[in-house]
Design an enzyme around this catalytic site. Structure first.
Site, short mmCIF file in Angstrom:
data_model
loop_
_atom_site.label_atom_id
_atom_site.label_comp_id
_atom_site.label_asym_id
_atom_site.label_seq_id
_atom_site.Cartn_x
_atom_site.Cartn_y
_atom_site.Cartn_z
N ARG A 151 8.81 -5.23 19.08
CA ARG A 151 7.82 -4.36 19.77
C ARG A 151 8.41 -3.79 21.15
O ARG A 151 7.94 -2.93 21.49
CB ARG A 151 6.56 -5.23 19.90
CG ARG A 151 5.26 -4.68 20.55
CD ARG A 151 4.08 -5.56 20.31
NE ARG A 151 2.94 -4.82 20.80
CZ ARG A 151 2.31 -5.10 21.67
NH1 ARG A 151 2.58 -6.01 22.56
NH2 ARG A 151 0.98 -4.31 21.88
N ILE B 57 -0.50 1.25 23.03
CA ILE B 57 -0.03 0.64 21.77
C ILE B 57 -0.94 -0.68 21.59
O ILE B 57 -1.08 -1.45 22.42
CB ILE B 57 1.41 -0.12 21.78
CG1 ILE B 57 1.95 -0.73 20.73
CG2 ILE B 57 1.64 -1.07 23.19
CD1 ILE B 57 3.49 -1.12 20.83
N SER B 58 -1.37 -0.70 20.24
CA SER B 58 -2.52 -1.56 19.86
C SER B 58 -2.05 -3.08 20.26
O SER B 58 -0.94 -3.54 20.06
CB SER B 58 -2.85 -1.54 18.49
OG SER B 58 -3.60 -0.23 18.52
N GLN B 59 -2.84 -4.03 20.34
CA GLN B 59 -2.76 -5.56 20.42
C GLN B 59 -2.09 -5.88 19.01
O GLN B 59 -2.55 -5.35 17.96
CB GLN B 59 -4.12 -6.10 20.42
CG GLN B 59 -4.16 -7.76 20.34
CD GLN B 59 -5.61 -8.05 20.20
OE1 GLN B 59 -6.46 -7.32 20.40
NE2 GLN B 59 -5.77 -9.51 20.19
#
Length: 245
Positions: free
Chosen positions: A68, A94-96
């Site tokens: 990530r 950017i999503s959790q």
């Protein structure tokens, strides 16, 4: 001729850099494992809300493998493995990690499947999905983000991820039908073009609701006769789906 002292110094510098890179890689691997442990604990904690207490081991393995930190801006690398969304520029995030894992798990993708993603963003969700599916087709309307994602995914060897610049509301007709569709931005409704491009027996995961408000993450399943079933999974807060309608 290069003096021997210079050659020795150069060798020492190369060795030092290699050791530093190896140490950093080990640190990131440990952070990824901790992130996955936190995701697994979270799903156990809220299992009654989302209707399950575990995620597919293949999903957790993909989350543990995808770096990530390589999908966030430089100034966010230190926060890459925290379980929260992060800014990636152009008003996008950017999503959790938990939400990435949840959406991936809900899609129930198999090795031979074709997946459509609406909203490439940094490319992280596509990279996770690419470890499970045969091909991922992903659309990004914000050109700088789309171009960065293309380069990033190519550099990391994700040859089964295909990025196109464009309005994801209308899907990507050429490669339809899709076994699964993930929408990573909030829509006021489920786009009809995406319903048409979803294969019978397929699943769509999409946040539905007003922009900049709490939305509902929805699971849409297409039955063999073309009818739909929908289920609310969990409240979420996504950036809005952009582009003309």
């Amino acid at each position: 001729m290069v003096p021997s002292s210079v050659r020795v110094l150069a060798a020492v510098l190369v060795l030092t850099l290699a050791r530093a890179q190896a140490a950093a890689a080990q640190d990131f691997a440990a952070e990824r494992r901790a992130m996955v442990d936190e995701i697994a604990a979270s799903v156990r904690e809220i299992g009654s809300e989302i209707g399950q207490r575990t995620f597919d081991e293949r999903v957790l393995a993909a989350m543990a493998e995808v770096p990530r930190h390589a999908f966030v801006p430089t100034d966010q690398v230190g926060s890459a493995y925290r379980n929260r969304p992060l800014p990636i520029g152009h008003g996008q995030t950017i999503s959790q990690p938990f939400i990435v894992a949840l959406m991936t798990d809900l899609a129930r993708v198999q090795a031979g499947d074709r997946v459509l993603e609406v909203g490439t963003g940094s490319g992280y969700q596509a990279a996770v999905m690419a470890r499970l599916a045969q091909d991922v087709y992903t659309l990004e309307i914000i050109e700088p983000l789309g171009l960065q994602a293309m380069e990033r995914l190519s550099r990391q060897g994700y040859g089964n991820v295909h990025v196109r610049l464009g309005d994801g509301y209308h899907g990507w007709e050429e490669h339809a039908p899709y076994d699964a569709i993930l929408v990573t931005a909030a829509a006021s409704h489920v786009p009809p073009p995406l319903i048409r491009q979803l294969k019978a027996g397929g699943r769509m995961v999409i946040p539905v609701g007003a922009a900049f408000m709490v939305q509902q993450l929805m699971l849409v399943e297409k039955r063999g006769d073309g009818s739909l079933s929908t289920r609310q999974i969990v409240p979420v807060n996504f950036v809005p789906l952009t582009g003309p309608r």
